[in-house]
Design an enzyme around this catalytic site. Structure first.
Site, short mmCIF file in Angstrom:
data_model
loop_
_atom_site.label_atom_id
_atom_site.label_comp_id
_atom_site.label_asym_id
_atom_site.label_seq_id
_atom_site.Cartn_x
_atom_site.Cartn_y
_atom_site.Cartn_z
N TYR A 125 0.85 -1.21 0.00
CA TYR A 125 0.00 0.00 0.00
C TYR A 125 0.88 1.26 0.00
CZ TYR A 125 -3.84 3.09 1.50
OH TYR A 125 -4.78 4.09 1.58
N1 NAD Z 1 -10.31 5.78 4.54
C1 NAD Z 1 -9.04 5.98 4.86
O1 NAD Z 1 -8.66 5.93 6.02
C2 NAD Z 1 -8.05 6.36 3.78
C3 NAD Z 1 -6.85 6.98 4.17
C4 NAD Z 1 -5.93 7.30 3.18
C5 NAD Z 1 -6.20 7.05 1.85
N2 NAD Z 1 -7.38 6.45 1.52
C6 NAD Z 1 -7.62 6.19 0.09
O2 NAD Z 1 -8.86 6.74 -0.29
C7 NAD Z 1 -9.39 6.01 -1.39
C8 NAD Z 1 -10.84 5.65 -1.11
O3 NAD Z 1 -10.87 4.81 0.02
P1 NAD Z 1 -12.13 4.63 0.96
O4 NAD Z 1 -11.63 4.84 2.34
O5 NAD Z 1 -13.29 5.40 0.48
O6 NAD Z 1 -12.35 3.04 0.80
P2 NAD Z 1 -13.63 2.16 0.42
O7 NAD Z 1 -13.19 0.73 0.56
O8 NAD Z 1 -14.81 2.64 1.19
O9 NAD Z 1 -13.86 2.52 -1.13
C9 NAD Z 1 -12.97 2.13 -2.14
C10 NAD Z 1 -13.76 1.81 -3.39
O10 NAD Z 1 -12.83 1.43 -4.41
C11 NAD Z 1 -13.39 0.35 -5.13
N3 NAD Z 1 -12.34 -0.43 -5.80
C12 NAD Z 1 -11.44 -1.26 -5.23
N4 NAD Z 1 -10.69 -1.83 -6.18
C13 NAD Z 1 -11.11 -1.34 -7.37
C14 NAD Z 1 -10.72 -1.55 -8.72
N5 NAD Z 1 -9.75 -2.40 -9.03
N6 NAD Z 1 -11.38 -0.87 -9.70
C15 NAD Z 1 -12.38 -0.02 -9.39
N7 NAD Z 1 -12.80 0.21 -8.14
C16 NAD Z 1 -12.17 -0.44 -7.14
C17 NAD Z 1 -14.12 -0.48 -4.07
O11 NAD Z 1 -15.08 -1.35 -4.64
C18 NAD Z 1 -14.73 0.62 -3.21
O12 NAD Z 1 -16.02 0.97 -3.65
C19 NAD Z 1 -8.48 4.79 -1.57
O13 NAD Z 1 -7.58 5.03 -2.62
C20 NAD Z 1 -7.74 4.72 -0.26
O14 NAD Z 1 -6.49 4.09 -0.37
C21 NAD Z 1 -8.31 6.11 2.44
#
Ligand code: NAD
Length: 250
Positions: free
Chosen positions: A157
């Site tokens: 990651y």
């Molecule tokens: N929530 C946190 O704490 C956090 C912190 C830092 C960064 N992020 C980043 O924010 C972004 C969104 O995360 P989130 O927290 O909303 O997570 P989440 O799991 O709620 O949503 C992520 C979405 O991405 C989709 N997804 C996964 N693989 C995929 C693919 N190959 N093609 C298309 N869609 C795909 C999933 O189905 C899901 O709907 C991510 O990139 C994550 O790494 C999140």
């Protein structure tokens, strides 16, 4: 928190991973601010749910796996038959398991990098030519503090997100002579489904590093993404915008 509407009238935005979490909230604010929104997500059930929740004639959803270039290319062509793409939010991502590097499942490691880094590359690769043609574009790549700091037991990651930051800096410079902005954002932990992929101890460790002492709210995150995606952002590009509650002060 009061949500400010932005002006996205006559703009078309693609939000990857928009079926839930950050992406869903961004899609909602874009729609409320007048944009046409296309969500690309790999999860058909969650897409169905989010379609019902957003319930907008200005919303289209496609089941797309961003790690597969052919799929991204196909749906890009479908979208540009009808409209230019003004905004791209590369938000789809997974964390993968919490494991030390020497014990990490090799296929899983590749998958995490494939989605977080190659997914961002694939969408930029397919969509940027349309933005160049129109001399307009706003791209926001959702990275993470993990990409700046490197989180222990999250090597894939951290690498995927660090790669997305490098890609942002490089592509932003390639496009800097055009009205196209490419920026990355580095959020700290927010309570979305993604946290379920990590152990409780790992999540607690992440939270303990945040001087604000709390999780980031999705609406707070959306505000930053919206400004970077707006027409008003005429100068910032190839940059990394921190939203980590004081954790990564560089
Ligand atoms: N929530 C946190 O704490 C956090 C912190 C830092 C960064 N992020 C980043 O924010 C972004 C969104 O995360 P989130 O927290 O909303 O997570 P989440 O799991 O709620 O949503 C992520 C979405 O991405 C989709 N997804 C996964 N693989 C995929 C693919 N190959 N093609 C298309 N869609 C795909 C999933 O189905 C899901 O709907 C991510 O990139 C994550 O790494 C999140």
């Amino acid at each position: 928190m009061k949500n400010i509407d932005f002006n996205f009238k006559n703009r078309t935005a693609i939000v990857t991973g928009g079926a839930q979490g950050f992406g869903l909230n961004i899609a909602k604010r874009f729609l409320n601010s007048g944009a046409k929104v296309i969500i690309w997500d790999v999860d058909p059930e969650m897409l169905d749910k989010s379609n019902k929740e957003l319930n907008s004639p200005n919303l289209i959803s496609h089941v797309v796996d961003v790690s597969k270039y052919k799929e991204v290319e196909h749906f890009t062509k479908e979208v540009i038959k009808k409209s230019n793409i003004d905004i791209l939010i590369n938000n789809a991502g997974i964390t993968g398991p919490t494991a030390s590097l020497w014990e990490y499942d090799i296929e899983m490691w590749k998958k995490v990098v494939d989605i977080n880094l190659m997914g961002t590359f694939n969408c930029c690769r397919a969509i940027v030519p349309n933005m160049i043609k129109n001399n307009y574009g706003r791209i926001v790549n959702v990275a993470s503090v993990a990409g700046k700091d490197g989180n222990a037991n999250a090597s894939a990651y951290s690498v995927g997100k660090a790669g997305a930051i490098g890609l942002t800096k490089s592509l932003g410079k390639e496009l800097a002579d055009k009205n196209i902005a490419v920026n990355a954002v580095t959020p700290a932990g927010a309570k979305t489904r993604i946290l379920d992929q990590m152990t409780k101890e790992h999540v607690q460790r992440m939270l303990s590093k945040v001087p604000r002492g709390r999780f980031l709210e999705v609406e707070e995150f959306t505000s930053l993404v919206c400004w970077l995606s707006s027409e008003e952002n005429t100068f910032s590009t190839a940059a990394v915008f921190d939203i980590s509650g004081g954790r990564s002060t560089y």
